[in-house]
Design a protein around this motif. Structure first.
Motif, mmCIF file in Angstrom:
data_model
loop_
_atom_site.group_PDB
_atom_site.id
_atom_site.type_symbol
_atom_site.label_atom_id
_atom_site.label_comp_id
_atom_site.label_asym_id
_atom_site.label_seq_id
_atom_site.Cartn_x
_atom_site.Cartn_y
_atom_site.Cartn_z
ATOM 1 N N VAL A 130 -10.277 -7.086 1.875
ATOM 2 C CA VAL A 130 -10.510 -5.792 2.522
ATOM 3 C C VAL A 130 -9.325 -4.852 2.295
ATOM 4 C CG1 VAL A 130 -10.778 -4.632 4.747
ATOM 5 C CG2 VAL A 130 -12.103 -6.693 4.244
ATOM 6 N N CYS A 131 -8.106 -5.375 2.464
ATOM 7 C CA CYS A 131 -6.913 -4.533 2.327
ATOM 8 C C CYS A 131 -6.700 -4.073 0.889
ATOM 9 C CB CYS A 131 -5.683 -5.285 2.829
ATOM 10 S SG CYS A 131 -5.683 -5.575 4.609
ATOM 11 N N ASN A 132 -7.272 -4.792 -0.071
ATOM 12 C CA ASN A 132 -7.129 -4.412 -1.475
ATOM 13 C C ASN A 132 -8.142 -3.353 -1.913
ATOM 14 O OD1 ASN A 132 -4.914 -5.994 -2.080
ATOM 15 N ND2 ASN A 132 -6.118 -7.742 -2.748
ATOM 16 N N ARG A 133 -9.068 -3.003 -1.034
ATOM 17 C CA ARG A 133 -10.053 -1.978 -1.383
ATOM 18 C C ARG A 133 -9.359 -0.631 -1.567
ATOM 19 N NH1 ARG A 133 -15.479 -2.405 2.163
ATOM 20 N NH2 ARG A 133 -15.122 -0.163 2.008
ATOM 21 N N ALA A 134 -9.850 0.136 -2.536
ATOM 22 C CA ALA A 134 -9.231 1.430 -2.837
ATOM 23 C C ALA A 134 -9.289 2.385 -1.647
ATOM 24 C CB ALA A 134 -9.908 2.046 -4.051
ATOM 25 N N ASP A 135 -10.408 2.383 -0.907
ATOM 26 C CA ASP A 135 -10.524 3.320 0.212
ATOM 27 C C ASP A 135 -9.547 2.987 1.332
ATOM 28 O OD1 ASP A 135 -11.892 0.969 0.697
ATOM 29 O OD2 ASP A 135 -13.493 1.899 1.871
ATOM 30 N N ILE A 136 -9.248 1.699 1.501
ATOM 31 C CA ILE A 136 -8.277 1.301 2.528
ATOM 32 C C ILE A 136 -6.867 1.677 2.089
ATOM 33 C CG2 ILE A 136 -7.263 -0.657 3.749
ATOM 34 C CD1 ILE A 136 -10.056 0.126 4.717
ATOM 35 N N LYS A 137 -6.535 1.393 0.845
ATOM 36 C CA LYS A 137 -5.200 1.735 0.344
ATOM 37 C C LYS A 137 -4.954 3.238 0.416
ATOM 38 C CE LYS A 137 -4.467 -2.149 -2.820
ATOM 39 N NZ LYS A 137 -4.242 -2.568 -4.229
ATOM 40 N N ASN A 138 -5.981 4.024 0.095
ATOM 41 C CA ASN A 138 -5.822 5.484 0.117
ATOM 42 C C ASN A 138 -5.779 6.049 1.535
ATOM 43 O OD1 ASN A 138 -5.838 5.586 -2.681
ATOM 44 N ND2 ASN A 138 -8.061 5.812 -2.803
ATOM 45 N N HIS A 139 -6.328 5.314 2.482
ATOM 46 C CA HIS A 139 -6.369 5.799 3.867
ATOM 47 C C HIS A 139 -4.983 5.752 4.514
ATOM 48 C CE1 HIS A 139 -8.061 6.523 7.877
ATOM 49 N NE2 HIS A 139 -7.286 5.539 8.309
ATOM 50 N N PHE A 140 -4.164 4.774 4.140
ATOM 51 C CA PHE A 140 -2.858 4.589 4.774
ATOM 52 C C PHE A 140 -1.742 5.092 3.866
ATOM 53 C CE2 PHE A 140 -5.588 1.430 6.797
ATOM 54 C CZ PHE A 140 -5.294 1.630 8.140
ATOM 55 N N ASP A 141 -0.713 5.658 4.495
ATOM 56 C CA ASP A 141 0.437 6.141 3.730
ATOM 57 C C ASP A 141 1.249 4.980 3.172
ATOM 58 O OD1 ASP A 141 -0.233 8.762 4.468
ATOM 59 O OD2 ASP A 141 0.895 8.580 6.349
ATOM 60 N N ARG A 142 1.394 3.922 3.969
ATOM 61 C CA ARG A 142 2.201 2.768 3.559
ATOM 62 C C ARG A 142 1.539 1.493 4.042
ATOM 63 N NH1 ARG A 142 7.669 5.843 5.204
ATOM 64 N NH2 ARG A 142 8.206 6.690 3.171
ATOM 65 N N CYS A 143 1.629 0.458 3.209
ATOM 66 C CA CYS A 143 1.023 -0.834 3.541
ATOM 67 C C CYS A 143 2.029 -1.951 3.267
ATOM 68 C CB CYS A 143 -0.240 -1.083 2.717
ATOM 69 S SG CYS A 143 -1.531 0.162 2.917
ATOM 70 N N ALA A 144 1.960 -3.012 4.059
ATOM 71 C CA ALA A 144 2.834 -4.169 3.852
ATOM 72 C C ALA A 144 2.130 -5.418 4.362
ATOM 73 C CB ALA A 144 4.175 -3.985 4.568
ATOM 74 N N TRP A 145 2.469 -6.539 3.741
ATOM 75 C CA TRP A 145 1.861 -7.829 4.095
ATOM 76 C C TRP A 145 2.962 -8.873 4.145
ATOM 77 C CZ3 TRP A 145 -3.656 -9.387 3.638
ATOM 78 C CH2 TRP A 145 -3.848 -10.764 3.820
ATOM 79 N N VAL A 146 3.105 -9.552 5.268
ATOM 80 C CA VAL A 146 4.077 -10.641 5.373
ATOM 81 C C VAL A 146 3.405 -11.864 5.976
ATOM 82 C CG1 VAL A 146 6.150 -9.213 5.536
ATOM 83 C CG2 VAL A 146 4.916 -9.800 7.618
ATOM 84 N N ARG A 147 3.791 -13.012 5.475
ATOM 85 C CA ARG A 147 3.317 -14.266 6.046
ATOM 86 C C ARG A 147 4.336 -14.719 7.090
ATOM 87 N NH1 ARG A 147 4.377 -19.550 5.657
ATOM 88 N NH2 ARG A 147 2.677 -20.960 6.238
ATOM 89 N N VAL A 148 3.863 -14.973 8.316
ATOM 90 C CA VAL A 148 4.755 -15.336 9.414
ATOM 91 C C VAL A 148 5.004 -16.838 9.415
ATOM 92 C CG1 VAL A 148 5.156 -15.200 11.887
ATOM 93 C CG2 VAL A 148 3.903 -13.368 10.724
ATOM 94 N N GLY A 149 3.935 -17.632 9.543
ATOM 95 C CA GLY A 149 4.067 -19.079 9.478
ATOM 96 C C GLY A 149 4.619 -19.696 10.751
ATOM 97 N N PRO A 150 4.724 -21.018 10.776
ATOM 98 C CA PRO A 150 5.145 -21.727 12.000
ATOM 99 C C PRO A 150 6.630 -21.617 12.304
ATOM 100 C CG PRO A 150 4.759 -23.283 10.223
ATOM 101 C CD PRO A 150 4.319 -21.944 9.714
ATOM 102 N N LYS A 151 7.465 -21.265 11.301
ATOM 103 C CA LYS A 151 8.908 -21.167 11.533
ATOM 104 C C LYS A 151 9.389 -19.777 11.115
ATOM 105 C CE LYS A 151 9.753 -26.106 10.759
ATOM 106 N NZ LYS A 151 10.496 -27.106 9.951
ATOM 107 N N PRO A 152 9.025 -18.754 11.873
ATOM 108 C CA PRO A 152 9.350 -17.379 11.469
ATOM 109 C C PRO A 152 10.820 -17.038 11.665
ATOM 110 C CG PRO A 152 8.312 -17.386 13.629
ATOM 111 C CD PRO A 152 8.267 -18.803 13.142
#
Length: 541
Positions: free
Chosen positions: A81-103
């Motif tokens: 979903v986040c890789n869709r062009a309409d989603i990317k164009n809707h937001f000024d900035r995007c970021a993705w981080v994996r938190v995991g069990p030991k953040p």
């Protein structure tokens, strides 16, 4: 200071084979794009609406929780979903981080800043928690942003991050994926109800399995082998990753061997197999050379994006893909993609893969298999302590502190302390004795050393010194074929490098900002890849 792009011209010295990827069937490419949303269209559409709605209270910063058990496809669906062009164009900035069990909150904030396309960003790896939080708040204020916190296990991390994230009432969103059903109610209980992802039902599972068959040009199964389809659907239990892996195994099996496959699925898997059971079966069904290529992916950090140019050349240096055969690495890669063991993250203009990713749901099993077979090792001091271990391939990840090693001490004259970064390579470095001043692995038996430790000067700058220094006094030679230090800040390279590493085939120094190479590099007669892009090196020995 030299132009960083100077390193590009020096890459003409490489003897690596760089071939364009073979053209791939359009239906296979489409399958990669759509497989994660098969049977989930309504869910994906609902997530899209929650992301782009700015009306009324929806203009406030809100958290969308995607909840579901393990191996159910949360991460893959959110990513699609986040890789869709309409989603990317809707937001000024995007970021993705994996938190995991030991953040680690500091690392999470640093990773966020690196992804937010911040102009003139300072060296975030040297900021403390207070500076990182201030900078993150400054960057996010006034912009419409989307941040994904993948695999959130502990609520306190979310509480600390929410105090930093700015809310300008312009529709910014945070997506959280979690297995813990109690977390969503504690994050944003008065707004979005959590989106609960359930296993696929029968019709959806059949549709996804059919997609696997069509993407691989597999003819309709003979009537007498239809029970094989039933076996796959039964064993998968509605889990998309299981269906994709078993479907990939089916598509790779010749029609005259489907009976053998049916027997292995029936007798090699329990009635309700875990994802780990299915992954092990799928990997063990690979030819030995291809299996090693697959397990090699576990050398990279979990959920990280792996450039194919780096992966293919590492495979070649390790003799896992023949550099003498055109497109060998590309063909092996495409086979793993068709088996759903690796996914394409980004594509080039011609449709070939620019980068890839080992799905997080598969990573732990891949690494466990690789470790059990003594194929590779990732050092984690919280697990291994100071115990030495033997493995032909060692990876060091950024968020792992300590080697049980001697600490590198930087001696810079007082008059030069203001420019210690630019003169770090000329600074005198020595080993400070400690209670444990030896590395955790023997360099003589090591084939590959890959570092993802991108922390800057003053934190772990001496890791290559601890690794290579034992060879220098006696000029002992090593079997080392790969020394990949991409992103490590100005690593220490001994002047005797060419004498002590005669078997080196891959020397990766991209983004190290080194200013010079040891003259003995000219003696590396087996070197295939010398990657100097984004360094300050202007001349070769």
């Amino acid at each position: 200071m030299a132009d960083p792009e100077v390193g590009t011209s020096l890459l003409n010295a490489e003897r690596s084979i760089v071939a364009s990827s073979p053209s791939e069937p359009p239906q296979a490419r489409k399958m990669k794009d759509e497989s994660h949303t098969v049977g989930r269209d309504d869910f994906a559409n609902k997530l899209v609406l929650l992301l782009i709605d700015k009306k009324g209270d929806h203009a406030n910063l809100r958290v969308i929780s995607v909840v579901g058990e393990g191996a159910i496809g949360k991460t893959a669906l959110v990513r699609s979903v986040c890789n869709r062009a309409d989603i990317k164009n809707h937001f000024d900035r995007c970021a993705w981080v994996r938190v995991g069990p030991k953040p680690n909150l500091v690392h999470l904030m640093a990773d966020l800043l690196k992804q937010l396309r911040v102009p003139k960003l300072q060296d975030v790896d040297r900021m403390d928690e207070k500076k990182l939080s201030d900078e993150l708040a400054r960057v996010l204020i006034g912009c419409c942003y989307l941040i994904v916190l993948d695999d959130l296990c502990k609520l306190h991390v979310m509480d600390e991050l929410m105090m930093v994230l700015a809310d300008s009432r312009n529709g910014s969103r945070v997506i959280v994926t979690t297995r813990n059903p109690d977390i969503p109610s504690s994050i944003d209980p008065w707004y979005f109800k959590p989106l609960k992802l359930s296993p696929l039902h029968r019709e959806q599972s059949e549709k996804l399995l059919e997609k696997c068959r069509l993407a691989s040009n597999v003819a309709d199964l003979p009537v007498n082998l239809l029970p094989l389809k039933e076996t796959i659907l039964s064993k998968s239990g509605g889990s998309p990753p299981k269906i994709l892996l078993l479907g990939g195994l089916l598509s790779a099996t010749p029609s005259d061997r489907c009976t053998d496959l049916a027997y292995r699925l029936t007798n090699g898997l329990p009635d309700r197999p875990t994802l780990q059971d299915v992954v092990r079966l799928s990997v063990n069904e690979l030819p030995e050379g291809l299996k090693q290529c697959a397990l090699y992916l576990a050398l990279f950090p979990k959920e990280s994006e792996i450039p194919t140019r780096r992966l293919f050349r590492l495979w070649s240096a390790e003799n896992l893909a023949s550099s003498a055969l055109e497109n060998c690495a590309e063909e092996r890669f495409e086979t793993l993609v068709s088996r759903h063991m690796v996914e394409v993250a980004r594509q080039k203009w011609d449709g070939s893969a620019q980068s890839c990713r080992l799905p997080g749901s598969l990573y732990d099993v891949f690494y466990q298999m690789a470790e059990n077979e003594r194929f590779l090792k990732i050092y984690d001091c919280s697990i291994h302590g100071k115990k030495k271990f033997k493995a032909p391939r060692i990876a060091k990840h950024r968020d792992i502190s300590g080697w049980g090693e001697a600490k590198a001490k930087i001696n810079v004259p007082e008059t030069g302390r203001g420019c210690s970064e630019t003169n770090a390579q000329e600074a005198h470095m020595e080993i400070t004795p400690t209670s444990d001043n030896s590395p955790l692995c023997s360099i003589q038996q090591l084939f590959s050393y890959v570092s993802f430790n991108t922390m800057k000067l003053g934190t772990q700058a001496g890791e290559t010194m601890v690794l290579l220094k034992p060879l220098v006094p006696k000029r002992h030679s090593s079997l080392l074929r790969v020394l990949d230090l991409e992103g490590v800040y100005k690593p220490w390279l001994p002047e005797e490098l060419g004498n002590i590493l005669p078997n080196l085939k891959y020397l990766g120094l991209r983004w190290t900002l080194l200013e010079r190479l040891p003259k003995s590099v000219a003696l590396l007669s087996r070197l295939e890849t010398l990657d100097l892009k984004y360094t300050n090196i202007s001349t070769l020995p």
